[in-house]
Every structure is written in structure tokens, then in C-alpha cells.
Design a protein around this motif. Structure first.
Motif, short mmCIF file in Angstrom:
data_model
loop_
_atom_site.label_atom_id
_atom_site.label_comp_id
_atom_site.label_asym_id
_atom_site.label_seq_id
_atom_site.Cartn_x
_atom_site.Cartn_y
_atom_site.Cartn_z
N VAL A 180 90.66 28.53 -1.67
CA VAL A 180 89.35 29.22 -2.42
C VAL A 180 90.42 29.77 -3.76
O VAL A 180 90.67 30.67 -3.54
N ASP A 181 90.59 28.85 -4.68
CA ASP A 181 90.90 29.09 -6.00
C ASP A 181 90.06 30.20 -6.82
O ASP A 181 88.84 30.06 -7.40
N ASN A 182 90.52 31.59 -6.76
CA ASN A 182 89.92 32.92 -6.87
C ASN A 182 90.48 33.11 -9.05
O ASN A 182 90.11 34.54 -8.97
N HIS A 202 95.46 32.36 -7.10
CA HIS A 202 95.92 33.04 -8.04
C HIS A 202 96.65 32.28 -8.86
O HIS A 202 97.61 32.12 -8.77
N SER A 203 95.58 31.68 -10.37
CA SER A 203 97.19 31.95 -11.29
C SER A 203 96.66 34.13 -11.55
O SER A 203 95.91 33.26 -12.57
N THR A 204 97.54 34.75 -11.29
CA THR A 204 97.49 35.59 -12.20
C THR A 204 98.22 35.15 -13.79
O THR A 204 98.24 36.41 -14.63
N THR A 205 98.68 34.02 -14.62
CA THR A 205 98.92 33.98 -15.34
C THR A 205 97.31 34.37 -16.12
O THR A 205 97.67 35.06 -17.92
N LYS A 206 96.59 34.38 -15.38
CA LYS A 206 94.97 34.80 -16.54
C LYS A 206 94.42 36.17 -16.77
O LYS A 206 95.49 36.90 -16.99
N TYR A 207 93.20 36.47 -15.93
CA TYR A 207 92.16 37.68 -16.15
C TYR A 207 94.20 38.83 -15.12
O TYR A 207 93.52 39.91 -15.32
#
Ligand SMILES: *Cc1c(COP(=O)(O)O)cnc(C)c1O
Length: 426
Positions: A180-182, A202-207
Motif C-alpha cells: 500500500v502506497d500510504n 511512501h514518497s517521503t517527499t510529500k507530507y
């Protein structure tokens, strides 16, 4: 004692530096680590002892972030990577081999659809895209060569919440992991592992970073999957020739996938997060819950206001009563449906272009999950490589603008949207 989320987002994985007493996690800007002696070096290289060798594999700053994210997600371990897309490849890598496939939702980040439908073919892997609301179609898409099921919890570009419980029941029955991409939900709003996910990316780039400064990604392992239950996952269950026949699952148990990710994935693919990036993300993650609360509060108010606007055809925010996914919020993301949604403008493509060009506080950028409010016209940018059918399926048609609501004052954001919508319809 089990600490709460607000405590863990600040403290998990970190401790004052034992040598200097530094309270904040230092940026360990080093490539290599001195071995105590030759025996120590050999033990590290044999995976008989855990320690630092070289920063392509592990680094103390990055390790704090990995443990922090694993803790917030309720996982056993995590591997940080150079970007969200790197994390997706790293997540699939131990599971796949030529001829194998992943069953993926049609509602994904545009770049993920491109990565899965085009680029992974070069490795001999493939993806089958299906509507994850059609559970029979998901079941039917899984075959003997399927090695993973992939979806987003709250799907980018917005408004769609996956029924993770129903999907994980299907992947469990098939004996394959659910990834799951959360990214859009973050562990504050949604815990995919509680809903049966095997792995969370995760893309930790985001939130998680939250301030639009660095790219990064992370793969979290729940530690719950039995890699030895079938012969489908030989990289984890069978002897590994690159480690003198070591069997990862037998040797490392619930940490097998994480160790494989470091010892094989990062070692040989090299998609490593650097310590500077980890530092920025650690700074951001400390305020995750506060930011997410404001993102949700602003998004609820602004989505409701937009829904009543003359120039707006529809708003796809699951937090709105009108959303077909509103009923899933309580179960899947009880603290709110996030800060990301799309609006469709009655004026179509041309109105969307004028709208994004006239916004003042909102920036037109290919990013989301920033403290700043952002928009993007997906059809002409992030989803440009997709066919018109894929664009529609992904919720990114030509009349659609994606909005990432920041944490500014809602009244200012509404005033900005209002003037840009007026300009768009004139
Ligand atoms: C941005 C994003 C990605 C890709 O992450 P990068 O850090 O840009 O590589 C993947 N999934 C989702 C949901 C995203 O928003």
C-alpha cells in the motif's frame, strides 16, 4: 508502555548522541565507518553482526528515520530510499523476477502508472491494472505469476479511498503480499498494516517531510508475511548465492524483508537516501500530526466551499458527504480524508489553464503534501504520458485540476481560489 503518535513522531528511533550529548539527531555526513578489527569487518560483511559499513547500505541519520517511519506505521522494519519511485522498485524487487506480475489499482499517482505500465517491462515484470472497487476483477486478475497487489490508501490525485480490508482479504487468500502506497494519507490518517497490508511504501517527499525540500522514499515491512509458505518468493526463502547460501527468512524471521532490502536492494541497486535528506525529513516528521490536522481542517472547509461554486462541476474529496467514498473515511482514515482532491471545472481544459495561471497563493507545481498550497493540471503535466482512457480512470481528465491544500489560513486560500475561478470563467 506504548507511546502515542505525537510522542513517537518526535522520539521514535532517536536518542541523544552518546558521544556528544547532541539532542537532535546529527547528520552523519560520512561515507564509511572504521571497523574495530578485521574480524569485526568480516562479521559485518557476513551479516553475522549488525553495524555500519558504508553509507550506500546504512547510515545512522537515515537509520533513525527508517525506524521512526516503521514505528509510526506499526511495522517491523523499514528501508529508506532516494525517492518514492525508488521505494516502489525496492518494494517489488525481492518479490519479482522475469515473467512475474503485480496487480495494481487503476487509481494511482501518474508517475506510478508510467513506471508500472512501461518501465518495469525492461526487467521482464508487468502490471495488470484493475478497478479496485470491483473485487471480482481483482481476484480474476491474480494468476500463478502474480507476486504482489499494489494500491494507494487514499489515491492520488484524490478522493478515492481503497477498501484495504477487502483487498487484503483477497491477497491473503492468494498467498501474495499487499503493498500500500500510504503517501497521501500518512500514518497519522491511515494505518494500512492494521487493514492487512504486508508492505507500506511512501514518497517521503510529500507530507512526511512536509516542507517541499527533499525527495525520499521508504518501504516499511509489517513483518507478518510468511515468505516460506510457498515457493513464490525464492529471494527471501531460498539460499542467497551472494551471501554464501544464507536464507533470509530462516535467518532473520520478521526482519527478513528489511535485511534483504538493505543487504541486496540498497547494496546492488544503490537507490539510497542521503543523510541530509533524512535530516530534513526528520525535522518535518516531528510535526506530522499537527500539519495533517490542519491540512484536513482546511481541505474540508475549502472542498465544501468549492462544491457550491458556480464555475465548479464537481469536487472529489472523500471528506464531503457527496463523495461515494465518504462511507469509507470512518473505517480506513478516521482522522480525515487528507488534504488532496481534484475539482472539475465546467469550462473544461481552457478554464483549467486560466485557473492555474491566475492563482496567487497556490503554486502550479508537480508536488503535493507541502505546507504551501499547490495545484497542478494533471492532464497537461503529471498524467500527460497517459492515454485519455488512463487519464479518466486515474481521475485526471482534461477538465480536472488537482489541489493540495496547505496549512495557510483557509480564508486566504478561498479568496485566492475565488478570484482565479472568476478569471477562469470570464
Ligand atoms: C509523489 C508520489 C510518488 C513518487 O514519489 P517521488 O518521491 O516523487 O519519487 C509515489 N506515490 C505517490 C502517491 C506520490 O504522491
Amino acid at each position: 508502555m506504548a507511546y502515542g503518535f505525537n510522542t513517537l513522531q518526535i522520539h521514535a528511533g532517536a536518542a541523544p548522541d552518546p558521544t556528544t550529548g547532541a539532542r537532535n539527531t546529527p547528520i552523519y555526513q560520512t561515507t564509511a565507518y572504521v571497523f574495530r578489527d578485521a574480524d569485526h569487518a568480516a562479521a559485518l560483511f557476513n551479516l553475522q553482526e549488525v553495524g555500519y559499513i558504508y553509507s550506500r547500505l546504512t547510515n545512522p541519520t537515515v537509520a533513525v528515520l527508517a525506524e521512526r517511519i516503521a514505528t509510526l506505521e506499526g511495522g517491523q522494519g523499514a528501508v529508506c530510499c532516494s525517492s518514492g519511485h525508488a521505494a516502489q522498485l525496492m518494494a517489488l524487487f525481492p518479490l519479482m523476477s522475469p515473467g512475474k506480475n503485480v496487480v495494481a489499482s487503476t487509481r494511482l499517482y501518474g508517475g506510478t502508472i508510467t513506471q508500472f505500465s512501461q518501465t518495469i517491462k525492461r526487467f521482464g515484470w508487468s502490471a495488470t491494472f484493475v478497478d479496485f472497487d470491483d473485487l471480482d476483477a481483482v481476484k480474476a486478475a491474480i494468476n500463478d505469476d502474480t507476486r504482489a497487489v499494489f494500491c494507494e490508501s487514499i489515491a492520488n490525485p484524490g478522493g478515492y479511498i481503497t477498501d484495504l480490508d477487502a483487498i487484503s482479504a483477497i491477497s491473503d487468500a492468494a498467498g501474495i503480499p499487499l503493498i500500500v502506497d500510504n503517501t497521501s494519507a500518512t500514518p497519522y490518517l491511515c494505518n494500512p498494516i492494521e487493514h492487512g497490508a504486508t508492505l507500506v511504501v511512501h514518497s517521503t517527499t510529500k507530507y512526511l517531510t512536509g516542507n517541499g525540500t527533499v525527495t525520499g522514499g521508504c518501504v516499511v515491512d509489517s513483518g507478518k508475511f510468511d515468505w516460506s509458505a510457498s515457493d513464490k518468493f525464492p529471494s527471501l526463502s531460498q539460499p542467497e548465492p551472494a551471501y554464501h547460501g544464507l536464507k533470509f527468512h530462516e535467518t532473520f524471521g520478521a526482519l527478513a524483508y528489511t535485511f534483504h532490502g538493505i543487504a541486496i536492494g540498497l547494496r546492488d541497486l544503490g537507490m539510497t537516501m542521503n543523510p541530509q535528506a533524512a535530516h530534513y525529513t526528520l525535522m518535518g516528521i516531528e510535526t506530522l500530526s499537527l500539519r495533517m490536522e490542519r491540512h484536513v481542517q482546511n481541505a474540508e472547509e475549502i472542498a465544501g466551499w468549492l462544491e457550491g461554486h458556480d464555475a465548479v462541476d464537481y469536487v472529489t474529496y472523500a471528506g464531503l458527504k457527496s463523495s461515494p467514498y465518504n462511507g469509507r473515511v470512518e473505517r480506513i482514515c478516521p482522522k480525515g480524508a487528507g488534504g488532496l482532491f481534484t475539482i472539475a471545472l465546467k469550462g473544461g481544459y481552457d478554464a483549467c489553464i486560466k485557473f492555474v495561471d491566475n492563482l496567487e497563493i497556490f503554486s502550479h507545481v508537480a508536488n503535493l503534501g507541502d505546507t504551501r498550497s499547490l495545484v497542478i493540471h494533471s492532464a497537461s503535466t503529471t498524467h500527460r504520458q497517459l492515454s485519455p482512457e488512463q487519464q479518466e480512470a486515474a481521475g485526471a481528465g482534461p477538465n480536472v485540476v488537482r489541489i493540495s491544500i496547505g496549512i495557510e489560513d483557509a480564508a486566504d486560500l478561498i479568496a485566492d481560489l475565488d478570484q482565479a475561478l472568476k478569471a477562469a470563467s470570464s
